[in-house]
Design a protein around this motif. Sequence first.
Motif, short mmCIF file in Angstrom:
data_model
loop_
_atom_site.label_atom_id
_atom_site.label_comp_id
_atom_site.label_asym_id
_atom_site.label_seq_id
_atom_site.Cartn_x
_atom_site.Cartn_y
_atom_site.Cartn_z
N LEU A 193 25.47 32.64 30.61
CA LEU A 193 26.17 31.39 30.36
C LEU A 193 25.27 30.26 30.86
CD1 LEU A 193 29.78 32.29 31.56
CD2 LEU A 193 28.78 32.52 29.28
N ASP A 194 25.54 29.06 30.37
CA ASP A 194 24.76 27.90 30.82
C ASP A 194 24.82 27.77 32.33
OD1 ASP A 194 24.08 27.33 28.24
OD2 ASP A 194 25.68 25.86 27.94
N GLY A 195 23.73 27.29 32.91
CA GLY A 195 23.72 27.01 34.35
C GLY A 195 23.27 28.21 35.17
N GLY A 196 22.53 29.10 34.58
CA GLY A 196 21.98 30.22 35.34
C GLY A 196 23.02 31.26 35.75
N ILE A 197 24.06 31.37 34.94
CA ILE A 197 25.11 32.34 35.26
C ILE A 197 24.92 33.60 34.44
CG2 ILE A 197 27.60 32.78 35.06
CD1 ILE A 197 27.94 29.75 35.76
N LEU A 198 24.95 34.74 35.14
CA LEU A 198 24.89 36.04 34.47
C LEU A 198 26.27 36.67 34.62
CD1 LEU A 198 23.44 38.43 33.15
CD2 LEU A 198 22.72 39.15 35.44
N LYS A 199 26.90 36.87 33.48
CA LYS A 199 28.27 37.37 33.48
C LYS A 199 28.24 38.89 33.35
CE LYS A 199 32.59 36.23 31.25
NZ LYS A 199 33.27 35.57 30.15
N ILE B 111 23.55 44.48 44.30
CA ILE B 111 23.43 45.15 43.00
C ILE B 111 22.45 44.36 42.14
CG2 ILE B 111 24.67 45.97 40.96
CD1 ILE B 111 27.20 46.19 42.60
N ILE B 112 22.62 43.05 42.06
CA ILE B 112 21.78 42.21 41.21
C ILE B 112 21.26 41.01 42.01
CG2 ILE B 112 21.71 40.74 39.13
CD1 ILE B 112 24.01 42.44 38.00
N GLU B 113 19.97 40.77 41.90
CA GLU B 113 19.37 39.58 42.52
C GLU B 113 18.90 38.62 41.44
OE1 GLU B 113 16.21 40.40 45.27
OE2 GLU B 113 15.49 38.33 45.31
N LYS B 114 19.31 37.36 41.54
CA LYS B 114 18.77 36.34 40.65
C LYS B 114 17.60 35.69 41.40
CE LYS B 114 22.88 34.45 39.72
NZ LYS B 114 23.84 33.52 39.05
N GLU C 194 17.32 44.90 49.78
CA GLU C 194 17.10 45.68 48.56
C GLU C 194 18.05 45.17 47.46
OE1 GLU C 194 14.96 48.11 47.99
OE2 GLU C 194 14.26 48.65 50.00
N SER C 195 17.47 44.97 46.28
CA SER C 195 18.29 44.61 45.11
C SER C 195 18.01 45.63 44.03
CB SER C 195 17.94 43.21 44.61
OG SER C 195 18.07 42.28 45.66
N LEU C 196 19.05 46.15 43.40
CA LEU C 196 18.87 47.27 42.47
C LEU C 196 18.45 46.80 41.07
CD1 LEU C 196 21.75 49.62 43.59
CD2 LEU C 196 19.53 49.15 44.64
N ALA C 197 18.71 45.53 40.78
CA ALA C 197 18.19 44.93 39.55
C ALA C 197 17.81 43.50 39.89
CB ALA C 197 19.23 44.95 38.44
N ILE C 198 16.64 43.09 39.43
CA ILE C 198 16.15 41.74 39.75
C ILE C 198 16.00 40.95 38.45
CG2 ILE C 198 14.23 40.40 40.72
CD1 ILE C 198 13.84 42.64 42.75
N VAL C 199 16.72 39.83 38.38
CA VAL C 199 16.65 38.97 37.21
C VAL C 199 15.59 37.91 37.46
CG1 VAL C 199 17.96 37.45 35.68
CG2 VAL C 199 19.13 39.33 36.85
N GLU C 200 14.56 37.93 36.63
CA GLU C 200 13.48 36.95 36.78
C GLU C 200 13.90 35.58 36.26
OE1 GLU C 200 9.23 39.31 36.62
OE2 GLU C 200 9.89 38.15 34.88
N SER C 201 14.54 35.60 35.10
CA SER C 201 15.00 34.31 34.57
C SER C 201 16.13 34.53 33.57
CB SER C 201 13.84 33.56 33.90
OG SER C 201 13.91 33.64 32.50
N LEU C 202 16.89 33.47 33.38
CA LEU C 202 17.94 33.44 32.36
C LEU C 202 17.67 32.28 31.39
CD1 LEU C 202 21.05 34.07 34.68
CD2 LEU C 202 19.97 35.72 33.15
N GLU C 203 16.39 31.86 31.34
CA GLU C 203 16.04 30.70 30.51
C GLU C 203 16.39 30.94 29.05
OE1 GLU C 203 11.98 29.28 31.14
OE2 GLU C 203 12.39 29.45 33.29
#
Lengths: 190, 190
Positions: free
Chosen positions: B15-21, B152-155, B173-182
């Motif tokens: 979603l807009d604003g760097g949100i991962l749903k 669980i998830i790192e932004k 520790e983060s099990l999934a790393i989000v580099e970007s949501l651009e």
Amino acid sequence: MKALYDRIMQDGRCLDGGILKVDRFINHQMDPYLMKQVAVEFIRRFADSGANKIVTIEASGIAPAIMLGYLLELPVVFAKKKKPSTMGEFLVTQIRSFTKQREYTLVVSRDYLTSEDKVLFIDDFLAYGNAGLGIVDLCRQAGAEIVGMGFIIEKEFQQGRKLLIDAGIRHIESLAIVESLEGNKIKLKD
Amino acid sequence: MKALYDRIMQDGRCLDGGILKVDRFINHQMDPYLMKQVAVEFIRRFADSGANKIVTIEASGIAPAIMLGYLLELPVVFAKKKKPSTMGEFLVTQIRSFTKQREYTLVVSRDYLTSEDKVLFIDDFLAYGNAGLGIVDLCRQAGAEIVGMGFIIEKEFQQGRKLLIDAGIRHIESLAIVESLEGNKIKLKD
């Protein structure tokens, strides 16, 4: 359920106003092994329910619900007390909490409660029954069927069970039933 | 963690604003089997932590925390966002949520966070790191040691990890790393 009865007598505490405090093992600090035992007992009691989804309410219902969902291999949905800004279409109902003396909303996304769902509702306490009624309302709005409601502890003297039966819930199970907390002494039903 | 990466790519939405749903499998509807896999991966990564207590925050941290506590046979404590009227002596800290654009308090009973505790903190998201800082503050007040923080998830682009390292957390520790949501596209780190 003996392990639960023993634990309530050992670690539960009574506060004025009919409050049973179980924050040592259920709703602040949690005993995960007891939660697993609770989930197994729910499976026994709802063996023929045909549930395809576990529904609970944040926050104290999540631990028993996720354990049950894990053992039954079913998805678990927790109703939220505030609508997240990111939630799309949603269902909402209003609940009166007698214990906390306030109203709150209960929200669930339309995506995760639908007419396909046969819901087993799980929560930590059955007291006055208002949270359960809220779930009845959300499920009615979604067209979902409620196949049962399971509670870790029922405070019988607060008569929530009657409200839920009157609302059409046919299968209600509580793993420990508190008859009274008079004189701040816990009296459990045999 | 491949199962988690695959699931984020399949069911996560931007979603807009760097949100991962991730409300289809983590923080509204929950996949209990994925939560168990997450817990197993945390065990692997924190094999030598010496934790004797799992701490999390209501509501979305409870599911992975209780699974981990169950597998490790450790008690789980969830910090609350409101002080219950029935809570005795407590510790409190103030958190700023950038995602939700508001402040909230975080409360834990003195009975369940003490100087005996070696805390492994578990949460669904590491974003700006403010929730983690709140736990650092509560543990400091209690005299508890934090032996690790697992998400669980790192932004990554919201840089919470730096804040936590600066606050003295040595094992994150983060099990999934989000580099970007651009461009509202999920880019995960290999």
